[in-house]
Every structure is written in C-alpha cells, then in structure tokens.
Write a protein that holds these residues in place. Structure first.
Motif, PDB file in Angstrom:
ATOM      1  N   LYS A  35       0.859  -1.179   0.000  1.00  0.00           N
ATOM      2  CA  LYS A  35       0.000   0.000   0.000  1.00  0.00           C
ATOM      3  C   LYS A  35       0.891   1.223   0.000  1.00  0.00           C
ATOM      4  O   LYS A  35       1.767   1.361   0.855  1.00  0.00           O
ATOM      5  N   ASN A  64      -1.328  -8.271  -3.939  1.00  0.00           N
ATOM      6  CA  ASN A  64      -2.308  -7.198  -3.858  1.00  0.00           C
ATOM      7  C   ASN A  64      -1.557  -5.893  -3.649  1.00  0.00           C
ATOM      8  O   ASN A  64      -0.937  -5.696  -2.612  1.00  0.00           O
ATOM      9  N   ARG A  66      -1.882  -1.611  -4.014  1.00  0.00           N
ATOM     10  CA  ARG A  66      -2.759  -0.453  -4.182  1.00  0.00           C
ATOM     11  C   ARG A  66      -1.940   0.811  -3.981  1.00  0.00           C
ATOM     12  O   ARG A  66      -1.205   0.936  -3.005  1.00  0.00           O
ATOM     13  N   SER A  94      -4.496  -5.163  -8.497  1.00  0.00           N
ATOM     14  CA  SER A  94      -3.701  -3.947  -8.619  1.00  0.00           C
ATOM     15  C   SER A  94      -4.647  -2.773  -8.806  1.00  0.00           C
ATOM     16  O   SER A  94      -5.479  -2.800  -9.706  1.00  0.00           O
ATOM     17  N   ILE A  95      -4.515  -1.775  -7.950  1.00  0.00           N
ATOM     18  CA  ILE A  95      -5.394  -0.609  -8.019  1.00  0.00           C
ATOM     19  C   ILE A  95      -4.541   0.653  -7.906  1.00  0.00           C
ATOM     20  O   ILE A  95      -3.698   0.764  -7.012  1.00  0.00           O
TER      21      ILE A  95
END
Length: 149
Positions: A35, A64, A66, A94-95
C-alpha cells in the motif's frame, strides 16, 4: 513454507520496488500486500514477480498492490506470475486511484475539515496494512504529521 510480506509507504520522490518470490517446493504460500501513497509530483513503480516451479504443486500465491495518488503522481504496477503448472491457486489485484470523493464528503458532513478528512483516510489506509505495535504506530504518525498537519 509461508511468507507474509506487507509494505506501506508514502512516496514523495521517485521510487521503484522489485519483489521476487520463488515457490520452489510443494504447498508453499505467499501473500504480498503493498500500500502506497504517492504525493504530488512523485513517481512510484512496483514490479512483483511470483515464480512457481513444476514441482511446487498445491502452492498459493496472492499479490495485492494499491497506490493512492494525491494530486499529480506517476504510478505503475507490474504484477507478474510465472507458473509452470496448473495445480496452484493464484490471485492478484492492482489498483491505482484516489480516495473516494464520497468518503471525503461523508467525513466533512460530520464537521471534519477537508485536511483532517484526508489525514484520517491516510491513517486508516496505512495502519490497515501493519500491526499496531506502539513504536511502529508512532513512527508512522510522525511521517503522516510531516505531510498532513
């Protein structure tokens, strides 16, 4: 064998991260959780490589990543999974984006200023990825307070 890798950061310059995970035996597991907050005019790039060899049956892979962008930022995520067999469980997300306007509006509707709303969202975002060890919490708060007073 299991690896849980959780990484959080605030990017203010140009940063590049490379994470390589090798599954070399049966029933291995990896959880790679990143993150980041990308501040104005910053540049951040993640490359996450998960490699699974043929003999690593029953392995589990989770990637994951972001990145929340603040103002103009250049962000890129390259999630790669190199898998030589079918008997694995693999997932990735993936954001890249901003905090939701609705979340900011909600906090402001409760009488919280725009600046304090952003600070609350930043704290929640970064703290959700790390344990709440008191020393680590104080270090993160010190960094947050540097950018959001």
């Amino acid at each position: 064998c299991k690896i849980d890798f959780k990484f959080s950061n605030i990017c203010r310059g140009s940063e590049e991260y490379l994470v390589n995970v090798n599954h070399n035996d049966k029933e291995t597991e990896s959880n790679i959780i990143n993150k980041s907050l990308a501040l104005k005019n910053s540049k951040i790039h993640y490359t996450i490589n998960s490699n699974v060899v043929k003999k690593a049956t029953g392995s589990k892979l989770n990637q994951n990543t972001r990145i929340v962008t603040m103002d103009d930022a250049d962000a890129k995520i390259s999630p790669n999974m190199f898998i030589d067999l079918e008997d694995v469980e693999a997932k990735h997300g993936s954001i890249i984006g901003r905090f939701k306007d609705e979340d900011i509006f909600y906090l402001m509707s409760k009488g919280i200023s725009y600046s304090d709303s952003i600070k609350l969202l930043v704290k929640g975002y970064l703290f959700s990825n790390v344990g709440l060890d008191i020393d680590l919490r104080e270090k993160i708060m010190s960094v947050i307070n540097t950018y959001w007073r």
